[in-house]
Design an enzyme around this catalytic site. Structure first.
Site, PDB file in Angstrom:
ATOM      1  N   ASP A   1     110.657   6.566  37.596  1.00 22.16           N
ATOM      2  CA  ASP A   1     109.983   7.526  38.470  1.00 22.16           C
ATOM      3  C   ASP A   1     108.542   7.112  38.771  1.00 22.16           C
ATOM      4  O   ASP A   1     107.859   6.507  37.937  1.00 22.16           O
ATOM      5  CB  ASP A   1     109.982   8.917  37.824  1.00 22.16           C
ATOM      6  CG  ASP A   1     111.369   9.554  37.850  1.00 22.16           C
ATOM      7  OD1 ASP A   1     112.237   9.053  38.571  1.00 22.16           O
ATOM      8  OD2 ASP A   1     111.563  10.559  37.148  1.00 22.16           O
TER       9      ASP A   1
ATOM     10  N   GLU B   1     115.582   4.885  35.226  1.00 22.37           N
ATOM     11  CA  GLU B   1     115.686   5.596  33.948  1.00 22.37           C
ATOM     12  C   GLU B   1     116.902   6.497  33.855  1.00 22.37           C
ATOM     13  O   GLU B   1     117.303   6.900  32.761  1.00 22.37           O
ATOM     14  CB  GLU B   1     114.402   6.394  33.671  1.00 22.37           C
ATOM     15  CG  GLU B   1     114.268   7.687  34.430  1.00 22.37           C
ATOM     16  CD  GLU B   1     113.802   7.494  35.862  1.00 22.37           C
ATOM     17  OE1 GLU B   1     113.230   8.426  36.409  1.00 22.37           O
ATOM     18  OE2 GLU B   1     114.031   6.421  36.458  1.00 22.37           O
TER      19      GLU B   1
ATOM     20  N   HIS C   1     101.927  10.282  46.648  1.00 20.19           N
ATOM     21  CA  HIS C   1     103.149  11.081  46.680  1.00 20.19           C
ATOM     22  C   HIS C   1     103.125  12.002  47.888  1.00 20.19           C
ATOM     23  O   HIS C   1     102.080  12.500  48.283  1.00 20.19           O
ATOM     24  CB  HIS C   1     103.266  11.944  45.431  1.00 20.19           C
ATOM     25  CG  HIS C   1     103.458  11.156  44.170  1.00 20.19           C
ATOM     26  ND1 HIS C   1     103.989  11.711  43.041  1.00 20.19           N
ATOM     27  CD2 HIS C   1     103.186   9.872  43.859  1.00 20.19           C
ATOM     28  CE1 HIS C   1     104.033  10.798  42.076  1.00 20.19           C
ATOM     29  NE2 HIS C   1     103.536   9.681  42.558  1.00 20.19           N
TER      30      HIS C   1
ATOM     31  N   GLU D   1     104.622   8.885  33.430  1.00 22.31           N
ATOM     32  CA  GLU D   1     105.723   8.700  32.479  1.00 22.31           C
ATOM     33  C   GLU D   1     106.642   7.579  32.930  1.00 22.31           C
ATOM     34  O   GLU D   1     107.102   6.769  32.120  1.00 22.31           O
ATOM     35  CB  GLU D   1     106.511  10.011  32.322  1.00 22.31           C
ATOM     36  CG  GLU D   1     105.772  11.113  31.599  1.00 22.31           C
ATOM     37  CD  GLU D   1     105.351  10.719  30.189  1.00 22.31           C
ATOM     38  OE1 GLU D   1     106.183  10.166  29.443  1.00 22.31           O
ATOM     39  OE2 GLU D   1     104.183  10.967  29.828  1.00 22.31           O
TER      40      GLU D   1
END
Length: 772
Positions: free
Chosen positions: A82, A9, A352, A86
């Site tokens: 990412d 992105e 994560h 989103e």
């Protein structure tokens, strides 16, 4: 030979990846989202399973065309936005718009931009995650339903341009409730008594007497509670002249463990405390560190792992590397026997890692010359926190000494003996025996944090039970209980996180939104609701109690997590929410008071006609107006006292007259500061900025400089003859004549050291001098 296409992105991220991947990949950037809901309508088909009507964002057709052309030439497509909701939405929308023509489409997740991590991600690609995308869609649709259906109601009932948000409104409510707590607070007087004591001289290495302080702790068997000066004076009089003897010595050696590595919320909090960064700025700078920074001959390197995370997990290889570093840099005593593991919340996305440097041996000093000031400050903070989290605990030696003020028994008035009250004073001291992780890093505290700072080096003499100590003096001191502190960005993020409102990717947006909407002002780091914010909050609490309810919003966050985990269908979540919300909205449309027509009652009466004064709204903010309009045209600015009560602000009449009707101009207070308004309002609605008393520096112009605000709220200075004169100054003008061209104004710039530089404000001159 065909190459693989990798789409991310960010152009910066694309450059970093391109450096590592070389000739086998074409790396392109979508530059953020490519599709979104329309701006001019709801864009949700509530009658057909809440189908979103996504559109290609203006300006992104060209980007999608380039991506499609690159995809046509590639043998495989990898989508690498990412690794969060989103990012998944961006990947999903790109996949929908690309003309892949049956070519394999893979999803790759880059948690850090290092050679090892990039290679591993590309060797083990996955598929697009429907559940993660549905969770993002559900949040987006919920936010759109709330924002686009409540906001028009506020336009109709209060003022055009207002808006409401699902999670932002909860944050606003917390800020407003804290302000009301402060307004309701009644301070209570209390007194402390401090004894200045000294251990008598002794034949030891310390030499003379050793002074220390002790506070009155107990009277008899009860904790000391002194309410008045009279009580304090009586106690001082009674204690003065008594002998002081050590009653009890309590020595404890305890450990203080290092704080966990950063997650998004703790990074935002600590950057706010230590660096004075707004949450939005913290995320912007962290994004640059994650996506890659040019390090000279080494090229673009991602310096930190992905910065949107709520997991404290650390990769095994990262822990091994940091333990090697600690052993080399600090020695074995600073290295625990085994790696330190931190507990992650049950709701955290453990895929994560925590936020950490990608290479611990890339120290802050080694990269300082390649980073901007903000980038280096944040990297230094992240690096130190990561290293400290794997270091040995600090060992703190804490001593508490109780000292009683004793008096011999005496005969009373009737000759009988009586036992005087026993007063016990307490002295507390702590010494860091071994600093451990604190040699590198200590966590800052919020202003409202009542915990004592264990690192305080307050030493006490070597005292033993039964020792006598000398009293030098007794100091009584008056205090008042304090109201709760206003939220700062750091403490509000902590509150939202603890209550389960919002997620790592939303905290910065929540805070910036309530400030940008003028619902909250930030002054000296404290968040305080504006008058508009208080009124909007009251309306939302009254008519949309669930929307601004903390527990309801937190429950919704958990439900969205269940959508992501595949245990709750997102359509059902939307249906359950909307069925209740629709009824609430319909009732609010009927019952919400129309403040544009009726205003808001204040309990005050008009000084001219005696009719009620109500709060009304203009484009410059709320004001008081008489309900007898149009027969009575009285209006006034107002303010609230420390208890929240409304009081009128007297109008300040000026020498200037209205250039439209000739009436005197008065000073008014608006959302962007003071301005001049015609005293004949509402018959004449003319307004103008307040002049600075400095002539316009543009040659041939006879105007005056005024303070203005841009559409984004940024202060600038321009000529009051605009649009005839379009001069714009972004720095503060001062009334100093330029010695070179004779301009009546120069602009002042002040650096961080306080040094001032003056530059001629007349276009084309350029004369400059410094006062340092």
């Amino acid at each position: 030979m065909a190459k693989s296409l990798l789409i991310v992105e960010s152009p910066t991220k694309a450059r970093t990846l391109n450096r590592y991947l070389g000739k086998d990949f074409i790396v392109k950037a979508s530059v953020g989202h490519v599709k979104d809901l329309p701006k001019t309508k709801l864009g949700i088909d509530v009658e057909h399973q809440f189908k979103p009507q996504y559109q290609v964002i203006r300006g992104k057709k060209k980007v999608l065309k380039e991506l499609s052309e690159a995809a046509a030439k590639a043998d495989a497509i990898y989508l690498g936005p990412d690794p969060d909701r989103e990012g998944e939405a961006i990947a999903w929308h790109i996949a929908e718009e690309l003309k892949a023509n049956g070519k394999p489409v893979h999803r790759v997740l880059f948690y850090e931009l290092t050679h090892r991590a990039i290679k591993e991600a590309l060797q083990h690609p996955g598929q697009l995650n429907r559940n993660l995308y549905d969770a993002q869609q559900a949040r987006r649709i919920l936010d759109r339903l709330v924002g686009y259906l409540i906001s028009p109601l506020l336009w109709e009932k209060v003022r055009r341009g207002l808006s409401a948000g699902r999670v932002q409104s909860v944050a606003l409510r917390l800020v407003c409730e804290r302000e009301r707590e402060i307004q309701r607070f009644e301070p209570q007087e209390y007194w402390s008594i401090t004894a200045h004591l000294a251990k008598p001289s002794a034949d030891d290495a310390s030499g003379g007497p050793q002074d220390f302080l002790a506070k009155l702790w107990r009277i008899g068997k009860k904790k000391a509670a002194i309410s008045t000066e009279k009580e304090a004076s009586a106690i001082v009089g009674e204690v003065q002249g008594r002998c002081f003897r050590v009653q009890k010595v309590d020595k404890k050696r305890r450990q203080r463990k290092a704080p966990a590595p950063f997650i998004t919320s703790t990074l935002q909090q600590e950057a706010a405390r230590k660096l004075r960064f707004a949450a939005k700025k913290t995320m912007r700078v962290a994004q640059r560190l994650y996506e890659g920074v040019e390090l000279g001959e080494e090229g673009a390197v991602g310096l930190i792992t992905y910065m949107r995370t709520d997991s404290t997990r650390l990769a095994d290889e990262a822990v091994k590397a940091v333990r090697d570093y600690i052993g080399q840099a600090y020695g074995k005593e600073y290295l625990p026997g085994r790696p330190v593991v931190y507990k992650t919340k049950s709701a955290a996305q453990d895929a994560h890692e925590a936020i950490r440097p990608t290479d611990v041996f890339r120290t802050p000093e080694s990269v300082k010359d390649y980073l901007g000031r903000d980038e280096w400050a944040l990297y230094n903070l992240i690096w130190k926190r990561f290293v400290a989290c794997q270091m040995a605990p600090a060992r703190i030696f804490q001593t508490s000494v109780d000292i009683e003020a004793l008096e011999r028994q005496e005969g009373g008035k009737d000759g009988a003996s009586r036992k005087p009250a026993v007063y016990v004073f307490r002295a507390v001291g702590s010494v860091i025996e071994f600093p451990g992780f604190m040699v590198l890093y200590t966590e800052s505290k919020d202003e409202d944090d009542k915990d004592s700072e264990d690192g305080a080096q307050r030493r006490l003499p070597d005292l033993k039970e039964g020792d006598l100590v000398d009293l030098n003096k007794l100091i009584p001191k008056q205090h008042f209980t304090q109201p709760p502190s206003r939220y700062t960005e750091a403490s509000l993020i902590r509150e939202l996180e603890e209550r389960g409102v919002g997620r790592p990717s939303t905290y910065a947006t929540i805070l910036s939104t309530i400030v940008d909407r003028d619902y909250v002002k930030q002054n000296r780091r404290q968040l305080r609701p504006t008058e508009l914010g208080l009124i909007i909050n009251d309306l939302l609490v009254q008519h949309f109690p669930d929307i601004v309810d903390v527990e309801f919003t937190a429950k919704m966050e958990k439900t969205l997590d269940e959508v992501e985990q595949g245990t709750s269908p997102y359509i059902r979540v939307l249906e359950e929410f909307y069925s209740h919300f629709q009824k609430t909205l319909s009732e609010a449309q009927k019952e919400m008071r129309n403040l544009r027509v009726k205003g808001l009652p204040t309990g005050l009466t008009c000084p001219q006609c005696g009719k009620p004064l109500h709060i009304r709204f203009s484009r410059n903010g709320p004001f008081l107006a008489c309900m007898g309009y149009p027969d009575c045209t009285f209006s006034s600015n107002y303010e609230r006292d420390e208890k929240g009560a409304i009081r009128m602000v007297e109008q300040e009449t000026t020498d200037q007259v209205c250039d439209k009707c000739g009436s005197p101009m008065v000073v008014k207070r608006g959302r962007y500061g003071d301005f001049l308004a015609c005293s004949a309002y509402p018959k004449c609605k003319n307004t103008m900025p307040i002049g600075l008393g400095i002539p316009c520096p543009r040659e041939g112009c006879d105007g005056e400089l005024v303070e203005r605000l841009s559409k984004r709220g940024r202060k600038f200075y321009g000529c009051n003859r605009y649009p005839d004169c379009d001069l714009v100054l972004w720095n503060r003008p001062v009334k100093i004549t330029c010695p070179q061209c004779g301009s009546p104004a120069m602009v002042e710039r002040v650096n961080k050291k306080g040094d001032k530089t003056y530059t001629c404000a007349r276009p084309g001159c350029g004369y400059k001098f410094s006062d340092s």
